[in-house]
Design a protein around this motif. Structure first.
Motif, PDB file in Angstrom:
ATOM      1  N   SER A 176      44.477  41.980  43.472  1.00  0.00           N
ATOM      2  CA  SER A 176      45.871  41.170  43.478  1.00  0.00           C
ATOM      3  C   SER A 176      46.906  41.940  44.327  1.00  0.00           C
ATOM      4  O   SER A 176      47.464  41.315  44.975  1.00  0.00           O
ATOM      5  CB  SER A 176      46.257  40.992  42.070  1.00  0.00           C
ATOM      6  N   ALA A 177      46.985  43.130  44.065  1.00  0.00           N
ATOM      7  CA  ALA A 177      48.030  44.085  44.831  1.00  0.00           C
ATOM      8  C   ALA A 177      47.459  43.993  46.159  1.00  0.00           C
ATOM      9  O   ALA A 177      48.625  43.952  47.200  1.00  0.00           O
ATOM     10  CB  ALA A 177      47.880  45.415  44.113  1.00  0.00           C
ATOM     11  N   ALA A 178      46.327  44.118  46.344  1.00  0.00           N
ATOM     12  CA  ALA A 178      45.866  44.058  47.969  1.00  0.00           C
ATOM     13  C   ALA A 178      46.211  43.011  48.763  1.00  0.00           C
ATOM     14  O   ALA A 178      46.638  42.887  49.794  1.00  0.00           O
ATOM     15  CB  ALA A 178      44.545  44.516  48.384  1.00  0.00           C
ATOM     16  N   ALA A 179      45.881  41.863  48.111  1.00  0.00           N
ATOM     17  CA  ALA A 179      46.358  40.541  48.727  1.00  0.00           C
ATOM     18  C   ALA A 179      47.580  40.245  48.839  1.00  0.00           C
ATOM     19  O   ALA A 179      48.154  39.758  49.967  1.00  0.00           O
ATOM     20  CB  ALA A 179      45.450  39.382  47.865  1.00  0.00           C
ATOM     21  N   ALA A 180      48.277  40.720  47.835  1.00  0.00           N
ATOM     22  CA  ALA A 180      49.838  40.322  47.930  1.00  0.00           C
ATOM     23  C   ALA A 180      50.566  41.205  49.192  1.00  0.00           C
ATOM     24  O   ALA A 180      51.429  40.843  49.688  1.00  0.00           O
ATOM     25  CB  ALA A 180      50.334  40.603  46.498  1.00  0.00           C
ATOM     26  N   THR A 181      49.964  42.390  49.333  1.00  0.00           N
ATOM     27  CA  THR A 181      50.580  43.207  50.265  1.00  0.00           C
ATOM     28  C   THR A 181      50.075  43.322  51.695  1.00  0.00           C
ATOM     29  O   THR A 181      50.290  44.116  52.634  1.00  0.00           O
ATOM     30  CB  THR A 181      50.608  44.813  49.740  1.00  0.00           C
ATOM     31  N   ASN A 182      48.776  42.103  51.763  1.00  0.00           N
ATOM     32  CA  ASN A 182      48.020  42.378  52.970  1.00  0.00           C
ATOM     33  C   ASN A 182      47.360  43.522  53.366  1.00  0.00           C
ATOM     34  O   ASN A 182      47.318  43.906  54.556  1.00  0.00           O
ATOM     35  CB  ASN A 182      48.992  41.608  54.297  1.00  0.00           C
ATOM     36  N   ALA A 183      47.157  44.399  52.356  1.00  0.00           N
ATOM     37  CA  ALA A 183      46.185  45.578  52.501  1.00  0.00           C
ATOM     38  C   ALA A 183      44.806  45.259  52.649  1.00  0.00           C
ATOM     39  O   ALA A 183      44.030  45.423  51.591  1.00  0.00           O
ATOM     40  CB  ALA A 183      46.704  46.667  51.283  1.00  0.00           C
ATOM     41  N   LEU A 184      44.248  44.974  54.031  1.00  0.00           N
ATOM     42  CA  LEU A 184      43.010  44.463  53.919  1.00  0.00           C
ATOM     43  C   LEU A 184      41.888  45.105  53.537  1.00  0.00           C
ATOM     44  O   LEU A 184      40.950  45.007  53.235  1.00  0.00           O
ATOM     45  CB  LEU A 184      42.862  43.716  55.489  1.00  0.00           C
ATOM     46  N   ALA A 185      41.957  46.504  54.065  1.00  0.00           N
ATOM     47  CA  ALA A 185      41.044  47.667  53.926  1.00  0.00           C
ATOM     48  C   ALA A 185      40.835  47.678  52.366  1.00  0.00           C
ATOM     49  O   ALA A 185      39.690  47.819  51.916  1.00  0.00           O
ATOM     50  CB  ALA A 185      41.317  48.823  54.386  1.00  0.00           C
ATOM     51  N   SER A 186      41.781  47.647  51.622  1.00  0.00           N
ATOM     52  CA  SER A 186      41.848  47.979  50.256  1.00  0.00           C
ATOM     53  C   SER A 186      41.098  46.529  49.790  1.00  0.00           C
ATOM     54  O   SER A 186      40.445  46.656  48.390  1.00  0.00           O
ATOM     55  CB  SER A 186      43.299  48.053  49.777  1.00  0.00           C
ATOM     56  N   LEU A 187      41.609  45.412  49.999  1.00  0.00           N
ATOM     57  CA  LEU A 187      41.175  44.101  49.571  1.00  0.00           C
ATOM     58  C   LEU A 187      39.518  43.943  49.760  1.00  0.00           C
ATOM     59  O   LEU A 187      38.863  43.939  48.909  1.00  0.00           O
ATOM     60  CB  LEU A 187      41.769  43.085  50.375  1.00  0.00           C
TER      61      LEU A 187
END
Length: 100
Positions: free
Chosen positions: A14-25
């Motif tokens: 959820s946090a990765a998607a909301a912040t566009n952190a693609l590697a973390s997602l």
């Protein structure tokens, strides 16, 4: 409070998607799939995060500023020989103590 590994991964997704952190997602989704989290659950988690991402950040910033504001220090009448000025609350004063 302790969270299980699946719940922790859903929070990370959820946090990765909301912040566009693609590697973390990518990493969190891969790990969640390896733990057996259904793809539909992952899709719903990401969609919810993307919906939240669309909310105006100005509201969050304003509330954060209010919550973390340092309390105003009142000057005593002994400092600089002047009495403290009274504050008049109004819609534009920005102090957060008036009602709309």
């Amino acid at each position: 409070m302790e969270l299980d590994q699946k719940t922790t991964l859903l929070i990370q997704i959820s946090a990765a998607a909301a912040t566009n952190a693609l590697a973390s997602l990518r990493s969190a989704v891969t790990d969640a799939k390896a733990l057996g989290v259904p793809s539909e659950t992952l899709r719903q988690t990401i969609e919810l995060a993307l919906e939240i991402q669309q909310q105006p950040l100005s509201h969050t910033r304003h509330l954060t500023d209010q919550l973390l504001r340092e309390p105003a220090k009142k000057k005593s009448s002994g400092q600089n020989g002047a009495a403290p000025a009274l504050h008049v609350h109004g819609p534009g004063c920005g102090c957060g103590h008036h009602h709309n």
